[in-house]
Enzyme design. Structure first.
Site, short mmCIF file in Angstrom:
data_model
loop_
_atom_site.label_atom_id
_atom_site.label_comp_id
_atom_site.label_asym_id
_atom_site.label_seq_id
_atom_site.Cartn_x
_atom_site.Cartn_y
_atom_site.Cartn_z
N LYS A 165 0.84 -1.20 0.00
CA LYS A 165 0.00 0.00 0.00
C LYS A 165 0.88 1.25 0.00
CE LYS A 165 -3.76 -2.46 2.25
NZ LYS A 165 -4.47 -2.81 3.49
N GLN A 215 -4.90 -1.83 9.67
CA GLN A 215 -4.62 -3.10 9.01
C GLN A 215 -5.11 -4.27 9.88
OE1 GLN A 215 -3.30 -3.45 5.85
NE2 GLN A 215 -3.67 -5.63 6.09
N ASP A 241 -11.42 2.51 3.83
CA ASP A 241 -11.61 1.06 3.72
C ASP A 241 -13.10 0.71 3.65
OD1 ASP A 241 -9.50 -0.64 3.37
OD2 ASP A 241 -9.02 -0.85 5.51
#
Ligand code: NAD
Length: 281
Positions: free
Chosen positions: A52, A96, A119
């Site tokens: 990322k 994460q 997200d």
């Protein structure tokens, strides 16, 4: 059979985003920013975060990775999220996953400002997605929809099966398909006869995390197969579909690697740019 090439499409999306970010910079003095919270030393999580970070660099996004030890407390992560929520230069915040067992993941995801929830895991955005309203959409299912659109595959009226029903993959995937007019079965670990569902499907989307879960006898001739699974077998990455035997039966199929994975990252970049434009332009 045609391969749905996520790598190629993600490169195209990245180059479009790069140009858009340059314009944002020159016209509005805005550099979209993404913050990633990484807890512990899980090698897969570290690898995903690295990917990322590199993607942000490629397109000119500002990114920070906030690393925290595996013993961190809930409150310490919450304080970090609060600071990131208030930081005007950060447009997107992601935590994460997975997190260590002492951490309540849901309350962390809910603490992220919904305008920075790139997200798409905040219940506000999930709720809007289910209702077919404009929202941040989780990157993996969004990437699948982009890939289908790129190959002009209209899901309206198709019999679709989503195998795997997690909050981050299966459930939002099913909502997107339903919103687009597909008839959707959702299968999971307690589904009695998986094959009965998949064999009837025009479109099979699998995100479970079990190599060879989907075999050729489970797929009807001409079906479209999307493999979201990522599994390490020896030193190889494979999906959940027995690719070599399933592929010849399909009209379209995603490879692993090079299918959904790169699309997920491209959608994260896209969501971050969208968040920056909404907040700062
Ligand atoms: P998860 O463990 O949270 O959920 C797995 C789901 O699969 C559950 O709903 C479970 O009920 C179902 N399941 C388990 N065994 C099953 C079986 N035998 N038959 C049918 N359903 C079964 O996992 P997740 O986070 O949703 O991830 C799923 C897979 O997708 C993993 O391999 C993960 O690495 C991969 N993934 C890939 C991307 C990408 O960018 N390509 C992104 C996220 C996740």
């Amino acid at each position: 059979m045609e391969l749905l090439d996520g790598r190629k499409l993600s490169q195209k999306i990245e180059s479009e985003l790069k140009a858009e970010i340059e314009t944002l910079k020159s016209k509005h003095d805005v550099v979209p920013g993404l913050a990633v919270i990484l807890v512990g030393d899980d090698p897969a999580s570290r690898a995903y975060v690295k990917m990322k970070e590199s993607a942000c660099e490629r397109v000119g996004l500002y990114s920070i990775v906030h690393k925290m030890p595996v013993t961190i407390s809930q409150d310490e992560i919450l304080n970090t999220i609060t600071m990131m929520n208030e930081n005007p230069y950060l447009d997107g915040i992601l935590v994460q996953l997975p997190l260590p067992p002492q951490i309540d993941k849901d309350s962390l995801l809910e603490a992220i400002k919904k305008e920075k929830d790139v997200d798409g895991f905040h219940p506000y955005n999930m709720g809007r997605l289910v209702m077919g309203m404009d929202s941040f959409v989780p990157c993996t299912p969004l990437g699948v929809m982009e890939l289908l659109a790129e190959y002009k595959i209209d899901v309206k009226g198709l019999n679709a099966v989503v195998v795997g029903a997690s909050n981050i993959v299966g459930k939002p995937m099913a909502s997107l398909l339903l919103n687009a007019g597909a008839t959707v079965d959702i299968c999971h670990i307690y589904t009695k006869d998986l094959k009965a569902h998949t064999l009837n499907a025009d479109l099979v989307i699998v995100g479970v995390g079990r190599p060879d879960l989907i075999t050729a006898d489970m797929i009807k001739e001409g079906a479209i197969v999307i493999d979201i699974g990522i599994n390490k077998v020896g030193d190889r990455l494979v999906g959940d579909v027995s690719f070599d035997t399933v592929a010849p039966k399909t009209s379209y199929i995603t490879p692993v690697p090079g299918g959904v994975g790169p699309m997920t990252i491209a959608m994260l970049l896209k969501n971050t740019v969208t968040a920056a434009k909404a907040r700062r332009c």
